[in-house]
Design a protein around this motif. Structure first.
Motif: not given
Length: 345
Positions: A125-131
């Protein structure tokens, strides 16, 4: 690079010694201690459960992360002893740490590796910039039937990790997993205690998965045991942990810091997260850490971690794992049975 922004640990203060349990069932405490390499285990009080352990660990992680909890976009709690069959522990944790309602939250279950699975999900989630940040927790108040071998090791505790890509104290440089359908340990819905496959839980369950995931991590990172300063593995008992480390070529100096089971027992989903937190409490900038979890059913997650300079200024912002573990009060079997709900009215 995505990594650990903050971490925190918690272990209940009550303890019961192996000989106290053995006295009730007529077992040989010396043989048990030597065979399992477990001397005592943690016991949750009557007002402690996976939720309270997770909340305390999460608050310590936030203290080290030095971030606004409202910037947390995901909360995952991995456990096989959630207090509710239908009601998420993750939402309790999110509310307790004052996170924003604008987040995703879920409980995870994969025996003893649900906590590390939460770390992997948080990384994605962090790597995909979702959070911006995600909170992953592994915590348990594990069960063992009266008189069963599990009763000597099944304990309570957990650790929390805030995952992000800004101002990290340690970077997670690589992760991998190895999973098969190996039913070495299970508990049917409604059953109070789990069943296990005895020696089958070692081979082909624990060792096949831990060693396979470790070799995969070595291959995918082009590293070997000597490239790491610390290593830790899942620890259902001390014997399995030490054998796995030796098979993979690690020295006693590399693995001893992560071995907590002899003094607190097997905290299940909390075992590897607690071992890692104990290592982070002393690791120096630049140190490399090799981590392999294990969950029955069965699977292992692997992580290659490098400690950063920021660790030195932030680890003192919350209680260290060893300090938490050192605060203990011993109970007898009757009190232990009362706290664990083994006495049925």
């Amino acid at each position: 690079m995505v990594g650990i922004v903050g971490y925190g640990a918690y272990v209940p203060s009550y303890r019961i010694k192996v000989e106290e349990i053995a006295k009730v069932w007529g077992d040989d405490p010396v043989a048990l201690s030597r065979g399992l390499i477990v001397n005592e285990k943690s016991v949750p009080s009557s007002d402690e459960d996976t939720a309270t352990i997770a909340v305390t660990a999460a608050r310590y992680a936030l203290a080290r992360a030095q971030i606004d909890p409202k910037n947390i976009g995901a909360v995952y709690v991995g456990s096989e002893s959630h207090p509710y069959a239908v009601k998420p522990t993750a939402s309790i944790v999110a509310e307790a740490v004052c996170a924003t309602p604008k987040l995703t939250a879920a409980d995870l279950e994969f025996a003893c590796k649900a906590g590390t699975a939460g770390i992997q999900m948080s990384m994605g989630l962090v790597q995909s910039d979702m959070v911006d940040y995600a909170l992953a927790i592994g915590a348990d108040t594990s069960q063992g039937a009266p008189g069963d071998a599990l009763e000597y090791t099944a304990s309570a505790g957990g650790a929390a990790y805030i995952i992000g890509n800004d101002n990290t104290v340690a970077d997670i440089e690589h992760t991998c997993s190895y999973t098969t359908d190996t039913p070495d340990f299970y508990r049917r819905e409604g059953e109070p205690y789990p069943s296990h496959g005895g020696r089958f839980t070692g081979e082909p369950a624990y060792f096949k998965h831990v060693l396979s995931a470790a070799e995969m991590l070595f291959d995918e990172t082009n590293t070997a045991a000597e490239d790491y300063d610390y290593a830790c593995f899942h620890q259902p008992n001390g014997k399995f942990y030490l054998r796995a480390g030796k098979k993979l070529g690690f020295t006693s100096e590399q693995i001893e810091r992560g071995l907590l089971t002899p003094n607190i027992g097997n905290t299940y989903s909390g075992a590897v997260p607690l071992a890692l937190s104990n290592i982070l409490d002393v690791a120096e900038p630049g140190d490399k850490i090799f981590v392999i979890s294990y969950g029955s059913g069965a699977g292992s997650d692997g992580f290659a971690i490098t400690v950063k300079d920021e660790i030195e200024e932030r680890r003192e912002l919350a209680p260290k794992t060893e300090d938490i573990i050192s605060k203990k009060t011993y109970v007898d079997y009757a009190v232990y049975a009362k706290f664990k709900g083994k006495i049925k009215m």
